[in-house]
Design a protein around this motif. Sequence first.
Motif, PDB file in Angstrom:
ATOM      1  N   SER A 244      -4.582  -5.329   6.237  1.00 50.01           N
ATOM      2  CA  SER A 244      -3.147  -5.048   6.260  1.00 50.01           C
ATOM      3  C   SER A 244      -2.344  -6.025   5.410  1.00 50.01           C
ATOM      4  CB  SER A 244      -2.635  -5.083   7.708  1.00 50.01           C
ATOM      5  OG  SER A 244      -2.893  -6.351   8.297  1.00 50.01           O
ATOM      6  N   GLN A 245      -2.925  -7.133   5.023  1.00 51.23           N
ATOM      7  CA  GLN A 245      -2.226  -8.118   4.199  1.00 51.23           C
ATOM      8  C   GLN A 245      -1.816  -7.491   2.868  1.00 51.23           C
ATOM      9  OE1 GLN A 245      -4.363 -11.766   3.982  1.00 51.23           O
ATOM     10  NE2 GLN A 245      -3.117 -12.628   2.338  1.00 51.23           N
ATOM     11  N   PRO A 246      -0.543  -7.637   2.455  1.00 48.38           N
ATOM     12  CA  PRO A 246      -0.069  -6.972   1.223  1.00 48.38           C
ATOM     13  C   PRO A 246      -0.883  -7.309  -0.018  1.00 48.38           C
ATOM     14  CG  PRO A 246       1.788  -7.813   2.477  1.00 48.38           C
ATOM     15  CD  PRO A 246       0.564  -8.328   3.153  1.00 48.38           C
ATOM     16  N   ALA A 247      -1.407  -8.536  -0.095  1.00 48.84           N
ATOM     17  CA  ALA A 247      -2.155  -8.926  -1.289  1.00 48.84           C
ATOM     18  C   ALA A 247      -3.437  -8.131  -1.461  1.00 48.84           C
ATOM     19  CB  ALA A 247      -2.474 -10.420  -1.244  1.00 48.84           C
TER      20      ALA A 247
ATOM     21  N   MET B 220      -6.287 -15.936  -3.895  1.00 45.30           N
ATOM     22  CA  MET B 220      -5.137 -15.049  -4.059  1.00 45.30           C
ATOM     23  C   MET B 220      -4.656 -14.523  -2.709  1.00 45.30           C
ATOM     24  SD  MET B 220      -4.845 -11.764  -6.589  1.00 45.30           S
ATOM     25  CE  MET B 220      -5.079 -10.528  -5.348  1.00 45.30           C
ATOM     26  N   LEU B 221      -5.599 -14.384  -1.772  1.00 43.48           N
ATOM     27  CA  LEU B 221      -5.260 -13.910  -0.431  1.00 43.48           C
ATOM     28  C   LEU B 221      -4.830 -15.040   0.488  1.00 43.48           C
ATOM     29  CD1 LEU B 221      -8.260 -11.479  -0.058  1.00 43.48           C
ATOM     30  CD2 LEU B 221      -5.876 -10.809  -0.320  1.00 43.48           C
ATOM     31  N   GLY B 222      -4.802 -16.276  -0.045  1.00 45.69           N
ATOM     32  CA  GLY B 222      -4.389 -17.407   0.764  1.00 45.69           C
ATOM     33  C   GLY B 222      -5.504 -18.013   1.562  1.00 45.69           C
ATOM     34  N   VAL B 223      -6.737 -17.773   1.161  1.00 47.36           N
ATOM     35  CA  VAL B 223      -7.886 -18.296   1.884  1.00 47.36           C
ATOM     36  C   VAL B 223      -8.680 -19.172   0.932  1.00 47.36           C
ATOM     37  CG1 VAL B 223      -9.960 -17.738   3.186  1.00 47.36           C
ATOM     38  CG2 VAL B 223      -7.996 -16.197   3.232  1.00 47.36           C
TER      39      VAL B 223
ATOM     40  N   ARG C  31       4.487  -0.066   0.168  1.00 51.08           N
ATOM     41  CA  ARG C  31       3.363  -1.013   0.170  1.00 51.08           C
ATOM     42  C   ARG C  31       3.220  -1.694  -1.188  1.00 51.08           C
ATOM     43  NH1 ARG C  31      -2.149   0.473   2.933  1.00 51.08           N
ATOM     44  NH2 ARG C  31      -2.275  -1.790   2.605  1.00 51.08           N
ATOM     45  N   LEU C  32       3.521  -0.974  -2.253  1.00 54.05           N
ATOM     46  CA  LEU C  32       3.478  -1.589  -3.582  1.00 54.05           C
ATOM     47  C   LEU C  32       4.544  -2.672  -3.705  1.00 54.05           C
ATOM     48  CD1 LEU C  32       2.927   1.563  -5.830  1.00 54.05           C
ATOM     49  CD2 LEU C  32       1.274  -0.224  -5.313  1.00 54.05           C
ATOM     50  N   ALA C  33       5.697  -2.435  -3.105  1.00 54.04           N
ATOM     51  CA  ALA C  33       6.758  -3.456  -3.131  1.00 54.04           C
ATOM     52  C   ALA C  33       6.328  -4.695  -2.360  1.00 54.04           C
ATOM     53  CB  ALA C  33       8.046  -2.872  -2.547  1.00 54.04           C
ATOM     54  N   ASP C  34       5.725  -4.504  -1.196  1.00 54.21           N
ATOM     55  CA  ASP C  34       5.228  -5.653  -0.427  1.00 54.21           C
ATOM     56  C   ASP C  34       4.154  -6.416  -1.198  1.00 54.21           C
ATOM     57  OD1 ASP C  34       6.921  -4.943   1.624  1.00 54.21           O
ATOM     58  OD2 ASP C  34       5.378  -3.818   2.737  1.00 54.21           O
ATOM     59  N   ALA C  35       3.285  -5.666  -1.877  1.00 53.95           N
ATOM     60  CA  ALA C  35       2.235  -6.316  -2.658  1.00 53.95           C
ATOM     61  C   ALA C  35       2.828  -7.109  -3.819  1.00 53.95           C
ATOM     62  CB  ALA C  35       1.244  -5.272  -3.177  1.00 53.95           C
ATOM     63  N   ALA C  36       3.807  -6.540  -4.505  1.00 57.77           N
ATOM     64  CA  ALA C  36       4.447  -7.240  -5.621  1.00 57.77           C
ATOM     65  C   ALA C  36       5.126  -8.515  -5.144  1.00 57.77           C
ATOM     66  CB  ALA C  36       5.464  -6.321  -6.300  1.00 57.77           C
TER      67      ALA C  36
ATOM     68  N   GLN D  27     -10.232   4.098   7.874  1.00 55.74           N
ATOM     69  CA  GLN D  27      -8.832   3.962   8.290  1.00 55.74           C
ATOM     70  C   GLN D  27      -8.667   2.833   9.311  1.00 55.74           C
ATOM     71  OE1 GLN D  27      -7.471   7.739   9.755  1.00 55.74           O
ATOM     72  NE2 GLN D  27      -8.098   8.840   7.907  1.00 55.74           N
ATOM     73  N   LEU D  28      -9.544   2.804  10.312  1.00 54.86           N
ATOM     74  CA  LEU D  28      -9.449   1.773  11.345  1.00 54.86           C
ATOM     75  C   LEU D  28      -9.670   0.379  10.753  1.00 54.86           C
ATOM     76  CD1 LEU D  28     -11.421   3.485  14.254  1.00 54.86           C
ATOM     77  CD2 LEU D  28      -8.952   3.337  13.949  1.00 54.86           C
ATOM     78  N   VAL D  29     -10.635   0.265   9.866  1.00 57.18           N
ATOM     79  CA  VAL D  29     -10.929  -1.032   9.258  1.00 57.18           C
ATOM     80  C   VAL D  29      -9.770  -1.484   8.374  1.00 57.18           C
ATOM     81  CG1 VAL D  29     -12.457  -2.228   7.643  1.00 57.18           C
ATOM     82  CG2 VAL D  29     -13.414  -0.734   9.383  1.00 57.18           C
ATOM     83  N   LEU D  30      -9.165  -0.557   7.632  1.00 54.36           N
ATOM     84  CA  LEU D  30      -8.016  -0.913   6.788  1.00 54.36           C
ATOM     85  C   LEU D  30      -6.876  -1.463   7.638  1.00 54.36           C
ATOM     86  CD1 LEU D  30      -7.879   2.056   4.250  1.00 54.36           C
ATOM     87  CD2 LEU D  30      -8.418  -0.327   3.741  1.00 54.36           C
ATOM     88  N   GLY D  31      -6.595  -0.804   8.751  1.00 54.85           N
ATOM     89  CA  GLY D  31      -5.509  -1.268   9.610  1.00 54.85           C
ATOM     90  C   GLY D  31      -5.798  -2.585  10.295  1.00 54.85           C
ATOM     91  N   LYS D  32      -7.069  -2.858  10.571  1.00 54.04           N
ATOM     92  CA  LYS D  32      -7.432  -4.062  11.320  1.00 54.04           C
ATOM     93  C   LYS D  32      -7.613  -5.281  10.423  1.00 54.04           C
ATOM     94  CE  LYS D  32     -11.048  -5.794  14.440  1.00 54.04           C
ATOM     95  NZ  LYS D  32     -12.326  -5.451  15.140  1.00 54.04           N
TER      96      LYS D  32
END
Length: 799
Positions: free
Chosen positions: A556-559, A583-586, A631-636, A548-553
């Motif tokens: 968090s990027q929608p992609a 795809m993640l902008g990197v 979150r699915l909307a942000d990802a889309a 959970q902590l790693v996911l939040g840190k």
Amino acid sequence: MSATRLQDVRFFEGARNVFIANSAFHVETTKPSGFDVLKHIIAPSAFHNSGECYDLPRCHPRTREALLRTLMSWVCEGLDRKAFVFWLNGSVGVGKSAIGRTIAEMCERERLLLSSFFFSRSDPTRNNAKLFVTTLAYQVALAVPPARRLIEQAFEDDPVIHTRSLEAQMMKLVIEPLKQAAAARIYIPPLIVVDGLDECVDRSMQCKILDIVHRASISLAAAGRRLIFLVGSRPEQEISLRFDSASLQDITICYTLGDSDDSDHDIRRFLDDGFSEIKKSHPLKSSLPSSWPNSDNINELVWRASGQFLYAHIVIDYTRNIRHRPIDRLSEVLALFVKQANNPFKDLDVLYTHILSSVENVDRVLEILGLHFAKFTSKGFAFSDIVHDRLGLDYEDVKLLFGDLSSVVDVVTTPERGSYTWKMNLQHASLEEFLTNQHRSRQFFVNVEPSVVEWVSWVLQNDLVDHPQHVDDLELAFRRLKSCKSQEFHNVLRDYHLGFLLSKPSLQACAPIGDLVYFTIAQIQMMAFKDSQLLYESQLRVFESQVQLVLGKLYSQPAYTPLLLNDFTTTAYDSTGAALCYMLGVGGTEILPDPLGLRLRWAESQQWLSFLSAFVCDPKRSLQFRVNADRLADAALALIQILSHPVSPTGLIARTLADCKKSLRNRAWITHRVRHTRLAPGKWFKWRFCDLCWKARTPKAGCHGYHEAVPTLAYRASPRSPLIILHSSSELLAYRLALTFLSDMLAEASRSTELIECCRECVFHPTSILFPRKAKIARRAMLKYLERMEAEERGWWLD
């Protein structure tokens, strides 16, 4: 996870993944040269003259003379020019490695040695085939300088070529550079030495190595050059059957050591010289008669050796011990009586048993040896530290304990980590085989499992896990402890929470460790403890809290959302990982920490990816980090933005169109068909581009890179402008994945004003013409989303 896999991960994280096939422009990069990359993915200890190995075996002077002459005659084409392989086989201890190393040194002096690889079961860098071809290629680059540029080019064309199959690596890194050097009439040393093939732990790889040996020798012969291989191994079944196959049988000379009187003659000479040296240098030399030992003693030792130089070597080392009288020591050896039957190593086993029987504190010695056999990695934790902490022994204590074992074990000091530590070297690998085989060693049997428990307990109690390799070692160790009932180990697992490893900064930034920690915890429920299930559940709860902590840190990027929901894997995980970075902008050299391993989708991690997918969909476990409709909307929305404005292709296309007036005449990679293709001005054109042969054409089945060919964009700005070809496998795969994920994200996405506006006004980037079916599905999903939002709005008004 093997050490070689972590090495691949670290290489991937720093590698470039953008390839531009357009010769009209050049993108400046700061990536290291192919040779710089190559020298970090080799096994230096596998060289015949490696400085990392202790007491390298060589032929004793005036021994093996007939065989060495035969081998040198074969290398110099004086013996059977059609034989490209010389298989030197024999049982343990007959001197195969000594002969291989001696021939390598002799040929190196005569500029006849191209490269060498000495396998060793005890060395993790050379007990498998992961670094076999790259190590050969590195030596080829040094021995044949013109081939170096071709090897570098292979890495520039495919930075992860070292992860390909052995056949593909051998073709690109060894065979093709040597064939081109041969075509230019450049001198190529003919000999490659491959020793200890049976010590490659993967038996299927042993056969693959022999297949590429055959292919390499035949390919160079067709190019007019002789490439020969000296292969040393035990005559194990898989290797023997492969040498008996028609393909290898016709080009192989087989020689079995220990089958002739020459071996007995050489062992006799070795013993004579050894005893003569004892009579000259031993502190009690004045008491040794000149007639000692007599001819009957020598004859008895030669008969017992049975062609094994190892036996003779141990006898001499045992007799020369300065703490004992040589006459008494030799008498002890001669007094041994072999009672075992049907044991090919009976004389050697009796000798080992006698040597261990003379040790004063044998239980403590076996305990130390057990820790040595269970050691995680040769480059991990300091062995001297665990012996000091767990057993309370310093270097002097260990040196005294092993004083009577100096003939088979050497304890030496070595500078490490700024202070003086010590390490242990087994002079003969057969000692470990003897001690870990209960049928052979009997009362001296070393059970490695308690030693593994000691290692794991010590590492966890001292919180020493600070490198991804250590996590990998823990996972492997837990697999070996399924039957463990140690109360101490139980208490360690009760007090130490493995899940906290996931949040260690020193581990997060290096390599994916989430799957390793997860699989380590999963092993606990299969252990023999009464409350193993409770221990497992307790460890898993802590681990999920850290997830959970790693996911939040970090995620968090929608992609990242579609990567959390999908558990797809691929064999081309490096290319896919690079595509997901785009795809993640990197892109380029920028590196994002990825402790959960979402960007490297190797098949071994599917269970872990399935766990993550279930975790983020369960609100009770993932809490505020669960994937919901918002979150699915942000990802889309993020995916639509990628599809409209890809990270890198947009910049490349703009740069290319600015250079449209530059002529592309006389470009070697443009075929006749491409130059004369008629395209309407200002239109995109779909083409194919082969990554390996670098030809802009539709690859055919005969092309070496047929399966690696990827879609390419072509563009002509005006009737008079040249044809511009854009190519980047990572960028195009990123675009394809974004198209694939979009439909799933839109299917359950919530209402979003910005997303609705994007779906109405979105115009896909021209790259979408390369994926017409997926683009059509994505557009249809956008229409369905708009229809669902309109239906919800009408329903709201009706309510």
